[in-house]
Motif scaffolding. Structure first.
Motif, PDB file in Angstrom:
ATOM      1  N   CYS A 113      12.349  -1.337  -0.993  1.00 46.24           N
ATOM      2  CA  CYS A 113      11.542  -0.701  -0.239  1.00 46.24           C
ATOM      3  C   CYS A 113      11.306  -1.144   1.225  1.00 46.24           C
ATOM      4  O   CYS A 113      11.239  -0.282   2.314  1.00 46.24           O
ATOM      5  CB  CYS A 113      10.213  -0.310  -0.821  1.00 46.24           C
ATOM      6  N   HIS A 114      11.126  -2.467   1.205  1.00 47.02           N
ATOM      7  CA  HIS A 114      10.741  -3.168   2.697  1.00 47.02           C
ATOM      8  C   HIS A 114      11.074  -4.712   2.399  1.00 47.02           C
ATOM      9  O   HIS A 114      10.918  -5.166   1.344  1.00 47.02           O
ATOM     10  CB  HIS A 114       9.167  -2.960   2.661  1.00 47.02           C
ATOM     11  N   PHE A 115      11.385  -5.134   3.633  1.00 44.10           N
ATOM     12  CA  PHE A 115      11.574  -6.803   3.417  1.00 44.10           C
ATOM     13  C   PHE A 115      10.169  -7.351   3.115  1.00 44.10           C
ATOM     14  O   PHE A 115       9.135  -6.901   3.389  1.00 44.10           O
ATOM     15  CB  PHE A 115      12.008  -7.105   5.042  1.00 44.10           C
ATOM     16  N   GLY A 116      10.303  -8.428   2.161  1.00 42.63           N
ATOM     17  CA  GLY A 116       8.935  -9.221   1.772  1.00 42.63           C
ATOM     18  C   GLY A 116       8.331  -8.549   0.740  1.00 42.63           C
ATOM     19  O   GLY A 116       8.959  -7.559   0.070  1.00 42.63           O
ATOM     20  N   TYR A 117       7.087  -9.147   0.293  1.00 45.21           N
ATOM     21  CA  TYR A 117       6.506  -8.450  -1.107  1.00 45.21           C
ATOM     22  C   TYR A 117       5.939  -7.090  -0.639  1.00 45.21           C
ATOM     23  O   TYR A 117       5.329  -6.714   0.147  1.00 45.21           O
ATOM     24  CB  TYR A 117       5.425  -9.540  -1.466  1.00 45.21           C
ATOM     25  N   ASP A 127       2.496   2.632  -0.414  1.00 46.98           N
ATOM     26  CA  ASP A 127       2.275   2.345   0.887  1.00 46.98           C
ATOM     27  C   ASP A 127       3.631   2.641   1.815  1.00 46.98           C
ATOM     28  O   ASP A 127       3.331   2.708   2.903  1.00 46.98           O
ATOM     29  CB  ASP A 127       2.037   0.733   1.031  1.00 46.98           C
ATOM     30  N   TYR A 128       4.757   2.992   1.017  1.00 47.06           N
ATOM     31  CA  TYR A 128       5.970   3.383   1.800  1.00 47.06           C
ATOM     32  C   TYR A 128       6.606   4.373   1.452  1.00 47.06           C
ATOM     33  O   TYR A 128       7.301   5.049   2.335  1.00 47.06           O
ATOM     34  CB  TYR A 128       6.983   2.139   1.468  1.00 47.06           C
ATOM     35  N   LEU A 129       6.284   5.289  -0.055  1.00 52.34           N
ATOM     36  CA  LEU A 129       6.724   6.239  -0.089  1.00 52.34           C
ATOM     37  C   LEU A 129       5.809   7.449  -0.730  1.00 52.34           C
ATOM     38  O   LEU A 129       4.647   7.010  -1.243  1.00 52.34           O
ATOM     39  CB  LEU A 129       7.842   6.016  -1.216  1.00 52.34           C
TER      40      LEU A 129
END
Length: 135
Positions: free
Chosen positions: A43-47, A53-55
């Motif tokens: 979904c995203h770089f990192g944890y 929070d993203y979708l």
């Protein structure tokens, strides 16, 4: 009858709609009755603590096809490969240019078993020793 490997290709950028969200990832409708999965780590770089929070359910998104399992027809998707911070050939990289993610393919016609792992094992052990003992 066409399989998913005939409809989509690894590295292809496609659009779809989020049809389901689970703690481990999100399901995306790619059309023609084909569904893919974005693992939470893609979904995203990192944890990513919470995928919400993203979708959002029903959200239209653009994703990259990471992998297609020809045997099961499952499609792995990524949002983070489309973020600005990535390296060449679809490999993700951090700010120093270190590669963090490689894409692998699967094919039911290849029967190598564990021999590729056995061939690389010594190099991986040496890399781990340099990284952890050297610090």
């Amino acid at each position: 009858m066409k399989g998913v490997a005939d409809l989509f290709h690894i590295g292809e950028v496609v659009t779809g709609k989020v049809t389901g969200i689970q703690p481990y990832g999100a399901f995306v409708d790619l059309g023609d009755g084909v569904q893919g999965l974005i693992h939470i780590s893609e979904c995203h770089f990192g944890y990513v603590k919470d995928i919400h929070d993203y979708l959002d359910l029903g959200q239209s998104i653009t994703v990259m096809v990471l992998d297609i399992d020809e045997f099961t027809g499952k499609i792995s998707l990524s949002l983070r490969c489309l973020e600005e911070n990535h390296g060449l050939d679809g490999e993700s990289a951090d700010d120093e240019g270190d590669v963090r993610h490689k894409h692998y393919w699967t094919n039911r016609n290849v029967h190598d078993g564990f021999s590729p792992i056995q061939k690389r094992r010594h190099a991986w052990e040496q890399e781990a020793l340099r990284e952890f003992v050297g610090k």
